[in-house]
Scaffold this active site. Structure first.
Site, PDB file in Angstrom:
ATOM      1  N   TYR A 158       0.933  -1.227  -0.156  1.00  0.00           N
ATOM      2  CA  TYR A 158      -0.070   0.093   0.120  1.00  0.00           C
ATOM      3  C   TYR A 158       0.829   1.270   0.089  1.00  0.00           C
ATOM      4  CZ  TYR A 158      -3.059   3.579   1.621  1.00  0.00           C
ATOM      5  OH  TYR A 158      -3.719   5.154   1.706  1.00  0.00           O
ATOM      6  N   TRP A 160       1.381   5.665  -1.349  1.00  0.00           N
ATOM      7  CA  TRP A 160       0.881   6.915  -2.175  1.00  0.00           C
ATOM      8  C   TRP A 160       1.784   7.023  -3.665  1.00  0.00           C
ATOM      9  CZ3 TRP A 160      -2.379  11.261  -2.595  1.00  0.00           C
ATOM     10  CH2 TRP A 160      -3.782  11.001  -1.861  1.00  0.00           C
TER      11      TRP A 160
HETATM   12  N1  LIG Z   1      -0.622   7.890  13.092  1.00  0.00           N
HETATM   13  C1  LIG Z   1      -1.141   8.019  11.790  1.00  0.00           C
HETATM   14  N2  LIG Z   1      -0.774   7.085  10.717  1.00  0.00           N
HETATM   15  C2  LIG Z   1      -1.242   7.320   9.611  1.00  0.00           C
HETATM   16  C3  LIG Z   1      -2.174   8.471   9.400  1.00  0.00           C
HETATM   17  C4  LIG Z   1      -2.560   9.208  10.217  1.00  0.00           C
HETATM   18  O1  LIG Z   1      -3.341  10.074  10.081  1.00  0.00           O
HETATM   19  N3  LIG Z   1      -2.058   8.912  11.590  1.00  0.00           N
HETATM   20  N4  LIG Z   1      -2.332   8.515   8.159  1.00  0.00           N
HETATM   21  C5  LIG Z   1      -2.601   7.349   7.016  1.00  0.00           C
HETATM   22  C6  LIG Z   1      -3.036   7.668   5.685  1.00  0.00           C
HETATM   23  S1  LIG Z   1      -4.229   8.478   5.449  1.00  0.00           S
HETATM   24  C7  LIG Z   1      -1.991   7.202   4.944  1.00  0.00           C
HETATM   25  S2  LIG Z   1      -2.841   7.487   3.199  1.00  0.00           S
HETATM   26  C8  LIG Z   1      -0.724   6.704   4.963  1.00  0.00           C
HETATM   27  C9  LIG Z   1       0.318   6.913   3.923  1.00  0.00           C
HETATM   28  O2  LIG Z   1       1.271   6.017   3.883  1.00  0.00           O
HETATM   29  P1  LIG Z   1       2.147   5.994   2.657  1.00  0.00           P
HETATM   30  O3  LIG Z   1       1.351   6.176   1.393  1.00  0.00           O
HETATM   31  O4  LIG Z   1       3.047   4.661   2.785  1.00  0.00           O
HETATM   32  O5  LIG Z   1       3.156   7.025   2.601  1.00  0.00           O
HETATM   33  P2  LIG Z   1       4.097   7.848   1.660  1.00  0.00           P
HETATM   34  O6  LIG Z   1       5.150   8.627   2.397  1.00  0.00           O
HETATM   35  O7  LIG Z   1       3.259   8.395   0.632  1.00  0.00           O
HETATM   36  O8  LIG Z   1       4.617   6.420   0.993  1.00  0.00           O
HETATM   37  C10 LIG Z   1       5.050   6.587  -0.526  1.00  0.00           C
HETATM   38  C11 LIG Z   1       6.282   5.737  -0.432  1.00  0.00           C
HETATM   39  O9  LIG Z   1       6.449   5.367  -2.017  1.00  0.00           O
HETATM   40  C12 LIG Z   1       7.642   5.668  -2.533  1.00  0.00           C
HETATM   41  N5  LIG Z   1       7.592   6.068  -3.975  1.00  0.00           N
HETATM   42  C13 LIG Z   1       7.030   7.136  -4.726  1.00  0.00           C
HETATM   43  N6  LIG Z   1       7.121   7.138  -5.902  1.00  0.00           N
HETATM   44  C14 LIG Z   1       7.738   5.693  -6.209  1.00  0.00           C
HETATM   45  C15 LIG Z   1       7.917   5.093  -7.451  1.00  0.00           C
HETATM   46  O10 LIG Z   1       7.752   5.677  -8.530  1.00  0.00           O
HETATM   47  N7  LIG Z   1       8.324   3.812  -7.281  1.00  0.00           N
HETATM   48  C16 LIG Z   1       8.510   3.491  -6.030  1.00  0.00           C
HETATM   49  N8  LIG Z   1       9.246   2.129  -5.783  1.00  0.00           N
HETATM   50  N9  LIG Z   1       8.298   4.018  -4.854  1.00  0.00           N
HETATM   51  C17 LIG Z   1       7.922   5.017  -5.029  1.00  0.00           C
HETATM   52  C18 LIG Z   1       8.071   7.239  -1.741  1.00  0.00           C
HETATM   53  O11 LIG Z   1       9.246   7.502  -1.696  1.00  0.00           O
HETATM   54  C19 LIG Z   1       7.615   6.723  -0.408  1.00  0.00           C
HETATM   55  O12 LIG Z   1       8.559   6.170   0.492  1.00  0.00           O
HETATM   56  O13 LIG Z   1      -0.207   6.960   6.191  1.00  0.00           O
HETATM   57  C20 LIG Z   1      -1.437   6.786   7.073  1.00  0.00           C
HETATM   58  N10 LIG Z   1      -0.688   6.591   8.551  1.00  0.00           N
HETATM   59  N1  LIG Z   2      -0.509  18.493   3.011  1.00  0.00           N
HETATM   60  C1  LIG Z   2      -0.972  17.304   2.947  1.00  0.00           C
HETATM   61  N2  LIG Z   2      -2.006  17.009   2.394  1.00  0.00           N
HETATM   62  C2  LIG Z   2      -2.694  16.050   2.735  1.00  0.00           C
HETATM   63  C3  LIG Z   2      -1.957  14.723   3.022  1.00  0.00           C
HETATM   64  C4  LIG Z   2      -0.641  14.894   3.723  1.00  0.00           C
HETATM   65  O1  LIG Z   2      -0.096  13.989   3.994  1.00  0.00           O
HETATM   66  N3  LIG Z   2      -0.085  16.249   3.580  1.00  0.00           N
HETATM   67  N4  LIG Z   2      -2.403  13.362   3.058  1.00  0.00           N
HETATM   68  C5  LIG Z   2      -3.392  13.123   2.319  1.00  0.00           C
HETATM   69  C6  LIG Z   2      -4.222  12.054   2.541  1.00  0.00           C
HETATM   70  S1  LIG Z   2      -3.785  10.514   1.955  1.00  0.00           S
HETATM   71  C7  LIG Z   2      -5.513  11.874   3.454  1.00  0.00           C
HETATM   72  S2  LIG Z   2      -6.003  10.487   3.783  1.00  0.00           S
HETATM   73  C8  LIG Z   2      -5.785  13.174   3.814  1.00  0.00           C
HETATM   74  C9  LIG Z   2      -6.219  13.271   5.437  1.00  0.00           C
HETATM   75  O2  LIG Z   2      -7.033  13.956   5.730  1.00  0.00           O
HETATM   76  P1  LIG Z   2      -7.871  14.014   7.192  1.00  0.00           P
HETATM   77  O3  LIG Z   2      -7.809  12.598   7.696  1.00  0.00           O
HETATM   78  O4  LIG Z   2      -9.100  15.034   7.415  1.00  0.00           O
HETATM   79  O5  LIG Z   2      -6.516  14.899   7.802  1.00  0.00           O
HETATM   80  P2  LIG Z   2      -5.847  15.037   9.450  1.00  0.00           P
HETATM   81  O6  LIG Z   2      -4.978  15.907   9.132  1.00  0.00           O
HETATM   82  O7  LIG Z   2      -5.567  13.725   9.852  1.00  0.00           O
HETATM   83  O8  LIG Z   2      -7.170  15.700  10.251  1.00  0.00           O
HETATM   84  C10 LIG Z   2      -7.736  16.748   9.773  1.00  0.00           C
HETATM   85  C11 LIG Z   2      -7.964  17.746  11.090  1.00  0.00           C
HETATM   86  O9  LIG Z   2      -8.655  16.838  12.149  1.00  0.00           O
HETATM   87  C12 LIG Z   2      -8.377  17.228  13.202  1.00  0.00           C
HETATM   88  N5  LIG Z   2      -8.574  16.444  14.403  1.00  0.00           N
HETATM   89  C13 LIG Z   2      -7.718  15.515  14.881  1.00  0.00           C
HETATM   90  N6  LIG Z   2      -8.374  14.735  15.782  1.00  0.00           N
HETATM   91  C14 LIG Z   2      -9.576  15.117  15.828  1.00  0.00           C
HETATM   92  C15 LIG Z   2     -10.848  14.799  16.720  1.00  0.00           C
HETATM   93  O10 LIG Z   2     -10.722  13.921  17.441  1.00  0.00           O
HETATM   94  N7  LIG Z   2     -11.849  15.643  16.415  1.00  0.00           N
HETATM   95  C16 LIG Z   2     -12.019  16.503  15.543  1.00  0.00           C
HETATM   96  N8  LIG Z   2     -13.190  17.367  15.324  1.00  0.00           N
HETATM   97  N9  LIG Z   2     -10.960  16.867  14.912  1.00  0.00           N
HETATM   98  C17 LIG Z   2      -9.845  16.162  15.046  1.00  0.00           C
HETATM   99  C18 LIG Z   2      -6.809  17.796  13.085  1.00  0.00           C
HETATM  100  O11 LIG Z   2      -6.402  18.418  14.142  1.00  0.00           O
HETATM  101  C19 LIG Z   2      -6.798  18.142  11.860  1.00  0.00           C
HETATM  102  O12 LIG Z   2      -6.890  19.760  11.632  1.00  0.00           O
HETATM  103  O13 LIG Z   2      -5.098  14.304   3.596  1.00  0.00           O
HETATM  104  C20 LIG Z   2      -4.650  14.391   2.405  1.00  0.00           C
HETATM  105  N10 LIG Z   2      -3.833  15.504   2.220  1.00  0.00           N
HETATM  106 MO   LIG Z   3      -4.661   8.752   3.226  1.00  0.00          MO
END
Ligand SMILES: Nc1nc2c(c(=O)[nH]1)N[C@H]1C(S)=C(S)[C@@H](COP(=O)(O)OP(=O)(O)OC[C@H]3O[C@@H](n4cnc5c(=O)[nH]c(N)nc54)[C@H](O)[C@@H]3O)O[C@H]1N2
Ligand SMILES: Nc1nc2c(c(=O)[nH]1)N[C@H]1C(S)=C(S)[C@@H](COP(=O)(O)OP(=O)(O)OC[C@H]3O[C@@H](n4cnc5c(=O)[nH]c(N)nc54)[C@H](O)[C@@H]3O)O[C@H]1N2
Ligand SMILES: [Mo]
Length: 828
Positions: A158, A160
């Protein structure tokens, strides 16, 4: 459902029905970006030599190349709100973290698979040639297949990855493994693990990855906008495909109009400041209680829309019994009750109910509230609250679960869909994908569980999943050592397989925990094509190679093709086509769709040589799109995809599953840990909101961006002055954040932008163990997931609980430990 949803979201949009009628043309001016098709052939001539069009999750840009070096990424004119992150692209290419050559863990190279797997993550790496590396991978894939079967291969990698329809490393991995007979995949994602499983039971659709009521309609009609745990001005900086940033145009128009905005968030986000929103800062993980308190007031004061509830929903009576204290728990969910849980004064909760009911109100929710224990309940309760308000399907009313993501709500342009490389290749002799693809899937966030407990069976959305016995992990395009919860548990689980193979551009913590590491090149070192705006489809761009691949890096397409050939699958992967032939094939397919729909597009060569993106326009229907208007107008002809065809406030399907952790109607349930619990072991909630400067862990390798946010070289922790004072912590201190699962060193950022009792370490910081490879090691840089709970949200969705974590902070007084996260491992 829930299966690689993000890669298919574009296609569902084009089939959406748009509401004809009321005009939002007045608001069209705010969307001036959607101009006519750029006359590509004229633009090319104006381009200064060395300015090369490409694109990324952060936007479409022109690369400035000087002396053969990529020195700057300049956003294109069609992007009105390019993010600062674009400035990090050149640094990410020339980063000290780049993987230069194929590398193999020393003990593994010497003794073969099963050679002291506990040394994974600590042992040195040895450089090998590409030939050796390809041989080694092919040989091992064959051995595992012969000895254990394809069920022993985890390819559900999994992450991005990068944008681009051809160099989609995850699909390419699937393509190779399918030729090889199949693999264990994942279902769901980390973003909306809970919501995307419960929403189909409630509204009959995924909901989280679908187009929202268009921004012009919101700007024109909404009298009150609620940002419920949503921070769109930060999270809309990116897109699953090319970002076009139309969501910011929506926020800009909303601000201009002066619409009242209320934000419910433990942090005062940039969006709150930008819009001048009213800020309500609850104790985290208590939104369901607040929503129930609001629902109670609506019912109590007769402010709920009983006609809407009767006609468009089922099960409200059962829920109302629960709300009013007539259910088994005997608790009335009054605003006072909600206050004791959330700390939000009962009067404020009561007033929210009245304001919501009196105004055309749009409830925009982010996703953090469902990335928590019992996360299913959050959006279910929100939909129930919106149903009681009765504005679903009206212009500017109801709820939206994707205004903060990939610029949802930006009107969908009249554009064709670009196809891309798929995980199933050409049938060739010796390849087995036809019979055996899609062996099984596990709920993604149960990965550590799966590795630790082969053969165990768990519940999942009414079914059962039995964990396979994984012998080989193949990961590309993701970073589990940063994204998965409870890193120390993952370190242990990761010792189980016999072989771990990773491709990445940079030495991520995950690459450091592999046996075979192959250097992928970046999007900027190869050609590709991509569409812009997951919901808007506004852009399409040629992604031209900017510089030659650095060191010995190669594209995943080349690498997987070489491995497939070595395994004897001939041209099964590449189908005998070159990079440019594939790109043209994708474009030509879109061109043909365009012709059928009277969308004017230049021929491929003209498009590619123009060095400009295509810009597509929305029509009036798209500008006026109101989500659920079709259902509201014709509930019988346009029923929802639920068993009743209506919004299910009570779900018989869920009742039949009989899960004690997911009751059949929206319910407040205490999370496994939260600061409001009686006798909570730790006083501070750990929020892991997404960073302004990164996409998860991507761009961490860009030193120029890191300089802007790190404190003492470490990830910042936001801490309220009261909590800091009580611990003798001042701005800039190195502090240790800890709980029972682990500890991280981070830099203190003392700020009243976060409420007391809550700290924030953004997800995505690179895990940097002081004792390499050791479970329980101190993390020197600051990955939030060292501290988060590794538990399924419930037996229904088994989503991740990244936002469930409590802990404490202290000033760090131990020995100086330099950060090594961004350096290659010692011998690489
Ligand atoms: N505690 C906590 N944990 C979270 C979250 C949170 O809110 N709180 N958010 C979660 C969410 S919403 C998400 S989506 C995940 C994200 O987790 P990931 O999607 O695993 O995060 P990325 O850092 O985008 O990882 C992408 C990796 O792919 C590599 N990559 C990019 N392009 C290429 C390519 O062309 N080829 C290869 N081989 N590699 C490539 C990048 O260098 C990077 O290491 O994390 C989750 N984890
Ligand atoms: N710049 C940037 N943009 C991104 C990403 C990134 O890594 N960087 N990741 C992308 C991805 S894969 C995803 S899934 C989305 C994630 O999108 P979200 O899941 O919506 O993003 P978060 O930043 O985890 O949380 C959004 C807001 O919720 C608030 N929050 C945390 N806990 C609570 C709670 O208990 N209650 C309430 N009411 N609010 C709370 C946080 O303080 C934050 O301001 O963002 C996407 N956009
Ligand atoms: Mo995500």
């Amino acid at each position: 459902m829930g299966f690689q949803t993000k890669s298919t979201q574009g296609s569902s949009l084009s089939r959406r029905r748009f509401l004809q009628g009321s005009s939002a043309l007045a608001a069209l001016a705010a969307f001036g970006g959607a101009s006519v098709l750029v006359p590509a052939r004229f633009a090319a001539a104006q381009e200064a030599f060395g300015s090369i069009l490409s694109g990324s999750h952060w936007g479409v840009f022109k690369a400035i190349v000087e002396d053969g070096k990529f020195v700057a990424a300049e956003p294109v004119a069609a992007d009105k709100h390019p993010p600062e992150m674009l400035e990090g692209l050149p640094d990410s290419v020339y980063s000290a973290s780049r993987i230069k050559y194929p590398m193999v863990r020393a003990g593994y190279l010497k003794n073969g698979p099963q050679a002291n797997d506990a040394a994974r993550g600590s042992e040195e790496f040895v450089r090998v040639s590409w030939d050796e590396a390809i041989n080694l991978v092919a040989k091992e894939l064959q051995r595992i297949k012969d000895e254990h079967g394809n069920e022993a291969i985890f390819g559900g990698s999994y992450g991005w990855k990068s944008v681009g329809k051809l160099h989609n490393c995850r699909n390419l991995l699937g393509r190779m493994l399918n030729l090889h007979g199949g693999y264990i995949n994942h279902t769901g994602d980390y973003s909306t693990g809970a919501s995307q499983v419960i929403m189909p039971h409630v509204v009959g659709r995924l909901e989280v990855y679908e187009q929202q009521t268009a921004w012009p309609v919101v700007v024109e009609n909404s009298e009150l906008v609620v940002l419920w745990g949503a921070n769109p001005s930060i999270t809309n900086k990116i897109d699953w495909i090319l970002a076009e940033h139309g969501g910011m145009e929506g926020l800009e128009a909303l601000k201009e109009k002066g619409t009242r905005v209320i934000a419910i968030d433990p942090m005062r986000s940039e969006t709150i400041d930008y819009l001048g929103a009213e800020w309500i800062a609850p104790r985290p993980q208590t939104d369901v209680a607040i929503m129930l308190g609001i629902c109670h007031t609506l019912a109590n004061e007769g402010l709920h829309d009983t006609d809407f509830l009767d006609e468009y929903t089922v099960g409200y009576e059962v829920f109302e019994d629960y709300l009013m204290g007539n259910a088994a728990d005997g608790i009335e969910k009054t605003p006072e009750w909600a206050e004791t849980i959330s700390t939000i004064p009962a009067d404020v909760i009561r007033q929210l109910a009245r304001d919501f009911a009196e105004n055309r109100t749009m409830l925009m929710s982010g996703w953090s509230m469902q990335r928590m224990d019992h996360g299913e309940q959050a959006h279910w309760t929100l939909v129930t609250l919106a149903s009681m308000l009765g504005q679903i399907g009206l212009p500017g009313g109801g709820f939206g679960l994707s205004y903060h993501y990939s610029n949802g709500g930006t009107p969908t342009a009249n554009a064709p869909i670009l196809p891309g490389i798929t995980a199933t290749g050409k049938a060739v002799e010796g390849a087995a994908w036809l019979e055996k693809s899609g062996l099984a899937s596990i709920p993604l966030a149960r990965i550590a569980d799966m590795l630790l407990n082969p053969g165990e069976t768990i519940d999942f959305n009414g079914g059962k999943v039995t964990y396979p016995d994984i012998k080989l992990i193949y990961w590309v395009g993701g970073n589990p050592f940063v994204h998965h919860q409870d890193t120390n548990r993952l370190v242990k689980a990761w010792q189980k397989p016999e072989t771990v193979i990773v491709h990445d551009m940079v030495w991520t913590p995950t690459a450091k925990f592999a046996d075979i590491v192959l250097p992928a090149n970046t999007s900027y070192e190869r050609n590709d094509i991509e569409q812009g705006g997951s919901y808007s489809l506004r852009l399409m761009a040629g992604m031209h190679k900017i510089v030659d691949p650095l060191f010995e890096s190669r594209s995943d397409f080349d690498i997987f093709n070489a491995i497939s050939k070595k395994l004897g699958y001939g041209d099964g992967l590449d189908e005998g086509k070159t990079e440019m032939q594939w790109i043209q094939q994708f474009y030509d397919a879109a061109y043909d769709q365009g012709r059928a729909r009277r969308i004017d597009m230049p021929a491929f060569n003209e498009f590619w040589d123009s060095n400009e993106p295509l810009v597509f326009e929305p029509d009036e229907a798209a500008m006026n799109y109101v989500r659920y208007a079709d259902y509201r107008e014709q509930p019988l002809l346009e029923p929802l995809g639920t068993p009743s065809g209506k919004i299910e406030i009570f779900s018989r399907a869920i009742e039949n599953m009989n899960y004690d952790d997911c009751p059949p109607h929206p319910t407040w349930m205490e999370p496994v840990e939260w600061t409001g619990a009686e006798g909570a072991k730790y006083p501070l909630h750990i929020n892991s909101a997404h960073s302004k400067y990164r996409l998860h862990s991507q761009l961490s390798a860009a030193a120029n961006l890191r300089e802007r946010y790190t404190i003492n070289g470490r990830e910042p922790v936001w801490i309220n002055p009261e909590d800091a004072d009580a611990r003798g912590i001042v701005d800039g201190d190195i502090v240790r954040v800890f709980n029972d699962r682990g500890a991280v060193l981070v830099g203190a950022m003392v700020t009243d932008r976060i409420r007391e009792g809550v700290i924030c370490i953004s997800e995505g910081g690179w895990y940097d163990p002081a004792e390499r490879g050791q479970p329980g090691s101190l993390d020197k840089y600051g990955s939030a997931n060292v501290l988060a709970v590794d538990k399924g949200t419930s037996r229904l969705a088994q989503g991740n609980c990244g936002h469930t974590a409590i802990g404490d902070v202290e000033k760090y007084t131990g020995e100086t430990l330099p950060v090594t996260a961004f350096e290659p491992p010692p011998t690489a």
